[in-house]
Design a protein around this motif. Structure first.
Motif, short mmCIF file in Angstrom:
data_model
loop_
_atom_site.label_atom_id
_atom_site.label_comp_id
_atom_site.label_asym_id
_atom_site.label_seq_id
_atom_site.Cartn_x
_atom_site.Cartn_y
_atom_site.Cartn_z
N CYS A 69 0.81 -1.36 0.46
CA CYS A 69 -0.09 0.05 0.10
C CYS A 69 1.05 1.80 -0.12
O CYS A 69 1.77 0.98 0.93
CB CYS A 69 -0.42 -0.12 1.05
SG CYS A 69 -1.74 1.65 1.44
N HIS A 71 0.17 3.97 1.20
CA HIS A 71 -0.07 4.84 3.05
C HIS A 71 1.15 4.62 3.79
O HIS A 71 2.55 4.93 3.85
CB HIS A 71 -1.06 3.89 2.78
CG HIS A 71 -1.45 5.09 4.53
ND1 HIS A 71 -2.18 5.05 5.82
CD2 HIS A 71 -1.45 6.62 4.71
CE1 HIS A 71 -2.16 5.73 6.34
NE2 HIS A 71 -1.70 7.23 6.46
N ARG A 72 1.25 3.42 3.76
CA ARG A 72 2.48 2.88 4.92
C ARG A 72 2.74 1.07 5.11
O ARG A 72 2.90 0.81 5.70
CB ARG A 72 0.66 2.79 6.69
CG ARG A 72 0.29 3.82 6.69
CD ARG A 72 1.96 4.84 7.57
NE ARG A 72 2.31 4.80 8.50
CZ ARG A 72 3.47 5.14 8.89
NH1 ARG A 72 4.32 6.29 8.39
NH2 ARG A 72 4.12 4.59 10.46
N GLY A 73 2.79 0.80 3.56
CA GLY A 73 3.59 -0.01 3.08
C GLY A 73 2.64 -1.35 3.63
O GLY A 73 3.69 -2.27 3.08
N ALA A 74 1.23 -1.24 3.86
CA ALA A 74 0.72 -2.67 4.44
C ALA A 74 1.00 -3.16 3.29
O ALA A 74 0.81 -3.52 1.93
CB ALA A 74 -0.18 -2.07 4.98
N CYS A 95 -6.55 -2.27 0.63
CA CYS A 95 -6.03 -2.45 2.28
C CYS A 95 -6.47 -2.78 3.15
O CYS A 95 -7.72 -1.65 3.73
CB CYS A 95 -5.26 -0.87 2.27
SG CYS A 95 -3.29 -1.53 3.28
N TYR A 97 -5.67 -1.70 6.55
CA TYR A 97 -4.90 -1.38 7.98
C TYR A 97 -5.71 -0.16 7.68
O TYR A 97 -5.54 -0.37 8.67
CB TYR A 97 -3.29 -0.71 6.98
CG TYR A 97 -2.57 -0.85 8.13
CD1 TYR A 97 -3.07 -0.85 9.92
CD2 TYR A 97 -1.58 -0.23 8.46
CE1 TYR A 97 -2.64 -0.10 10.79
CE2 TYR A 97 -0.32 0.01 9.05
CZ TYR A 97 -1.24 -0.32 10.86
OH TYR A 97 -0.17 0.23 11.85
N HIS A 98 -5.36 1.08 6.39
CA HIS A 98 -6.51 1.60 6.98
C HIS A 98 -7.46 2.02 5.84
O HIS A 98 -8.13 2.86 5.39
CB HIS A 98 -5.38 3.49 7.02
CG HIS A 98 -4.35 3.03 7.89
ND1 HIS A 98 -3.12 2.62 7.92
CD2 HIS A 98 -4.67 2.96 9.22
CE1 HIS A 98 -2.07 2.98 8.43
NE2 HIS A 98 -3.04 2.99 9.51
N GLY A 99 -7.80 1.19 4.79
CA GLY A 99 -9.34 1.39 3.88
C GLY A 99 -8.75 1.95 2.42
O GLY A 99 -9.60 2.51 1.58
N TRP A 100 -7.38 2.46 2.37
CA TRP A 100 -7.18 2.99 0.93
C TRP A 100 -7.21 1.88 0.22
O TRP A 100 -7.28 0.41 0.32
CB TRP A 100 -5.62 3.46 1.38
CG TRP A 100 -5.04 4.95 1.52
CD1 TRP A 100 -5.80 4.60 2.92
CD2 TRP A 100 -4.11 5.60 0.88
NE1 TRP A 100 -5.44 5.97 3.15
CE2 TRP A 100 -3.90 6.49 2.00
CE3 TRP A 100 -2.79 5.61 0.24
CZ2 TRP A 100 -3.21 7.59 2.29
CZ3 TRP A 100 -2.33 6.48 0.50
CH2 TRP A 100 -1.78 7.83 1.27
S1 FES Z 1 -0.95 1.44 5.39
FE1 FES Z 1 -2.58 0.63 4.11
S2 FES Z 1 -3.72 2.62 4.05
FE2 FES Z 1 -2.80 2.66 5.68
#
Ligand code: FES
Length: 385
Positions: A69, A71-74, A95, A97-100
């Motif tokens: 992802c 955003h934070r790489g998940a 994603c 993690y935070h839904g992107w």
């Molecule tokens: S790491 Fe994917 S939405 Fe935050």
């Protein structure tokens, strides 16, 4: 020509260089097109510290992205990395993690309400695309731009192979952990001298020993006729050979292609077998095995495939045992040189020359280690004074 130094199989600091110089710009087999049967399905594939997601688009094409992802790489697609089994993502990668959420082109299309960022540009946060290619129904991915297109490489050595698109999976894919370096496992697939020494006592054989021919660069080819019986013969190998003999008047053959750096394809009368070596931690690798075949549910063909698979399973287990033995021997060899490679070992010589050419630069982490050890020496001497 000598074999690779033992340190190539033992030194953990070499891994980053191997991943960037060998695996990143190479074509890696992901799955068969039938493994991505409909739009909205995706497959995860990991190799050399990198992870990819390959998905089928609404238009029927294939797209590949880094499985991370923005955003934070998940990791976007989780689950097994080596089976090539598809996940249903319904055309969108959300994603966990935070839904992107990203669409099938990799564009960031939604962020959950309540997440605000300074001067945010969604276009600058699309997924990182990867190179995806198909060759006669086989799907490949590359994490960096490869030197040649996959068809430029494979057409040279397997131009006469039929289209494999209509094939289907015939076994559950297997990923076998192996306590040996990936280069040892690859060399084992290319080594022909051990067939008559190690193999008869260890396992049955379906096809005669291979003699690889040098290709134009990134691939080798070989052809082998069905073997005659011998020491280590089993019920499965005898039945397989008898069935092939009864099916055709001319001796049955299998075609082999070795694609740099880690893939062996075997096209036998009963289907396509794929063996791929994936690098792991130092002294460890994973042997990934998949099989595909034309749709034919006749009793004879089912028996052919069943006996072939039994023999392959025995062979793979024997290979893994022998590889552990070689890895341990390398450990005992330590800094000493390995011996020469015979002139007839075309595949082994090709593999060693390519590894040397790509790994001739010192591994980046080695210099770090030297700097650290120098600092340690300085610290020790200052403490002493
Ligand atoms: S790491 Fe994917 S939405 Fe935050």
């Amino acid at each position: 020509m000598r074999g690779l130094p033992a340190s190539f199989y033992l030194d953990a600091t070499r891994a980053p260089l191997e991943y960037s110089a060998i695996f990143a710009p190479s074509w890696q087999f992901v799955c068969h097109v039938s493994d991505l049967p409909a739009s909205g399905t995706a497959v995860r594939f990991d190799c050399g510290g990198r992870s990819a997601v390959v998905l089928r688009t609404k238009a029927g094409g294939l797209q590949g992205f880094r499985n991370a992802c923005r955003h934070r790489g998940a990791r976007l697609v989780d689950g097994d990395a080596h089976t090539g089994l598809a996940f249903c993502i319904d055309g969108r990668l959300r994603c966990a993690y935070h839904g992107w959420t990203y669409d099938e082109s990799g564009a960031l299309v939604s962020i959950p309400a309540g997440q605000h960022f300074d001067e945010f540009d969604a276009d600058a946060h699309s997924l990182h695309p990867l190179h995806v290619a198909q060759w006669r129904g086989l799907v490949f991915v590359a994490f960096q731009t490869p030197r040649l297109a996959v068809e430029q490489v494979l057409d040279v050595v397997a131009g006469a192979w039929p289209d494999l698109t209509s094939m289907r999976r015939v076994i559950e894919p297997r990923a076998t952990p192996c306590a040996a370096d990936w280069k040892l496992a690859c060399e084992h697939m290319l080594d022909t001298a051990h067939f008559d020494i190690a193999r008869p006592a260890l396992k049955p054989r379906l096809f005669a020993p291979l003699i690889f021919e040098q290709g134009e660069g990134d691939a080798l080819r070989a052809t082998a006729e069905v073997a005659t019986g011998g020491l280590g013969d089993t019920w499965s190998s005898r039945v397989y050979r008898r069935l092939l003999h009864d099916r055709q008047s001319t001796p049955a053959r299998a075609g082999y292609v070795y694609l740099w750096p880690n893939l062996l394809l075997q096209l036998a009368p009963d289907g396509l077998s794929i063996l791929q070596v994936l690098p792991g931690a130092t002294g460890h690798s994973t042997l990934r095995e998949l099989r595909y075949a034309a749709v034919d549910s006749s009793r004879e063909m089912r028996l052919l495939r069943y006996t072939h698979q039994r023999v392959r399973r025995q062979a793979l287990a024997a290979d893994a045992r022998m590889l552990v033995r070689v890895q341990r021997g390398m450990g005992a060899l330590g800094a000493a040189e390995t011996g020469p490679i015979a002139t007839g070992e075309v595949g082994l010589r090709w593999f060693a020359a390519r590894c040397r050419a790509r790994l001739s630069a010192p591994a980046p982490a080695s210099s770090t280690r030297t700097i650290r050890s120098r600092s340690r020496r300085r610290a020790t001497s200052s403490a002493a004074t």
